[in-house]
Write a protein that holds these residues in place. Structure first.
Motif, PDB file in Angstrom:
ATOM      1  N   HIS A   1      -0.775   0.467  -9.169  1.00 48.62           N
ATOM      2  CA  HIS A   1      -1.907  -0.458  -9.249  1.00 48.62           C
ATOM      3  C   HIS A   1      -1.558  -1.677 -10.105  1.00 48.62           C
ATOM      4  CE1 HIS A   1      -5.135   2.616  -7.965  1.00 48.62           C
ATOM      5  NE2 HIS A   1      -4.972   1.722  -7.011  1.00 48.62           N
TER       6      HIS A   1
ATOM      7  N   ILE B   1       0.392   6.343 -10.059  1.00 40.30           N
ATOM      8  CA  ILE B   1      -0.638   5.571  -9.364  1.00 40.30           C
ATOM      9  C   ILE B   1      -1.079   4.390 -10.212  1.00 40.30           C
ATOM     10  CG2 ILE B   1      -3.027   5.658  -8.520  1.00 40.30           C
ATOM     11  CD1 ILE B   1      -2.240   8.614  -7.640  1.00 40.30           C
ATOM     12  N   GLU B   2      -1.244   4.605 -11.495  1.00 34.65           N
ATOM     13  CA  GLU B   2      -1.615   3.505 -12.392  1.00 34.65           C
ATOM     14  C   GLU B   2      -0.513   2.438 -12.417  1.00 34.65           C
ATOM     15  OE1 GLU B   2      -2.553   5.360 -16.122  1.00 34.65           O
ATOM     16  OE2 GLU B   2      -4.380   6.265 -15.315  1.00 34.65           O
TER      17      GLU B   2
ATOM     18  N   LEU C   1      -9.588   6.777  -8.819  1.00 30.33           N
ATOM     19  CA  LEU C   1      -8.217   6.315  -9.049  1.00 30.33           C
ATOM     20  C   LEU C   1      -7.602   5.724  -7.777  1.00 30.33           C
ATOM     21  CD1 LEU C   1      -6.028   6.242 -11.253  1.00 30.33           C
ATOM     22  CD2 LEU C   1      -5.334   8.522 -10.544  1.00 30.33           C
ATOM     23  N   PHE C   2      -8.245   5.974  -6.644  1.00 30.38           N
ATOM     24  CA  PHE C   2      -7.693   5.559  -5.356  1.00 30.38           C
ATOM     25  C   PHE C   2      -8.529   4.451  -4.726  1.00 30.38           C
ATOM     26  CE2 PHE C   2      -6.503   9.939  -6.128  1.00 30.38           C
ATOM     27  CZ  PHE C   2      -5.137   9.874  -5.955  1.00 30.38           C
ATOM     28  N   ASP C   3      -7.871   3.676  -3.882  1.00 33.98           N
ATOM     29  CA  ASP C   3      -8.547   2.599  -3.163  1.00 33.98           C
ATOM     30  C   ASP C   3      -9.251   3.110  -1.915  1.00 33.98           C
ATOM     31  OD1 ASP C   3      -7.658   0.126  -4.700  1.00 33.98           O
ATOM     32  OD2 ASP C   3      -5.764   1.154  -4.337  1.00 33.98           O
TER      33      ASP C   3
ATOM     34  N   ARG D   1      -2.005  -1.055  -3.510  1.00 26.20           N
ATOM     35  CA  ARG D   1      -3.178  -0.217  -3.278  1.00 26.20           C
ATOM     36  C   ARG D   1      -2.733   1.205  -2.989  1.00 26.20           C
ATOM     37  NH1 ARG D   1      -7.371  -3.254   0.463  1.00 26.20           N
ATOM     38  NH2 ARG D   1      -8.752  -1.817  -0.613  1.00 26.20           N
ATOM     39  N   CYS D   2      -3.497   2.182  -3.475  1.00 21.48           N
ATOM     40  CA  CYS D   2      -3.122   3.590  -3.349  1.00 21.48           C
ATOM     41  C   CYS D   2      -4.218   4.371  -2.628  1.00 21.48           C
ATOM     42  CB  CYS D   2      -2.871   4.193  -4.720  1.00 21.48           C
ATOM     43  SG  CYS D   2      -1.506   3.407  -5.599  1.00 21.48           S
TER      44      CYS D   2
ATOM     45  N   GLY E   1      -0.034  -4.292  -8.221  1.00 20.30           N
ATOM     46  CA  GLY E   1      -0.839  -4.820  -7.120  1.00 20.30           C
ATOM     47  C   GLY E   1      -0.751  -4.012  -5.842  1.00 20.30           C
TER      48      GLY E   1
ATOM     49  N   VAL F   1       0.841  -1.193   0.000  1.00 20.27           N
ATOM     50  CA  VAL F   1       0.000   0.000   0.000  1.00 20.27           C
ATOM     51  C   VAL F   1       0.879   1.247   0.000  1.00 20.27           C
ATOM     52  CG1 VAL F   1      -0.195   0.041   2.513  1.00 20.27           C
ATOM     53  CG2 VAL F   1      -1.992   1.087   1.135  1.00 20.27           C
TER      54      VAL F   1
END
Length: 119
Positions: free
Chosen positions: A45, A41-42, A69-71, A50-51, A48, A16
């Motif tokens: 992701h 961020i992409e 775009l975020f978790d 999480r952002c 694997g 994360v």
């Protein structure tokens, strides 16, 4: 190509990543995500990872940030946390604490801003 020094290596895989907004993901004073931030961020992701957004701002101050775009988000310095659209932590000030802070602001002639979930 240079290799990463052993002292920089992490003992466990990164799962994360948390990001501040002002001056990190966006230019100061705007919620427009910098292209390099969106790309990073992409890429995370894709690995694997999480952002999450981590901010002193409240949810109302995040309106306009591409939250899809975020978790999740840790707002109000961690007092209000959302993961996958679900509130997982919500620690609010009591009315007594807010009254005491309001009195302190008046007594010390300091400006304070109070924000709730709706206004």
């Amino acid at each position: 190509m240079e290799t990463m020094p052993n002292s920089w290596r992490t003992p466990a895989p990164i799962k994360v990543a948390f990001f501040d907004i002002d001056g990190t993901l966006c230019n100061l004073g705007t919620l427009e995500l910098l292209p390099a931030s969106a790309e990073a961020i992409e890429r995370l992701h894709a690995r694997g990872i999480r952002c999450f957004v981590a901010s002193g701002r409240g949810p109302l101050d995040l309106d306009g940030l591409p939250m899809g775009l975020f978790d999740g988000v840790a707002a109000f310095n961690g007092q209000h946390c959302i993961v996958g659209g679900e509130v997982v932590h919500d620690l609010r000030f009591s009315k007594e604490s807010l009254d005491a802070l309001h009195d302190l602001a008046r007594f010390t002639d300091r400006a304070m801003t109070f924000q709730g979930m709706d206004d």
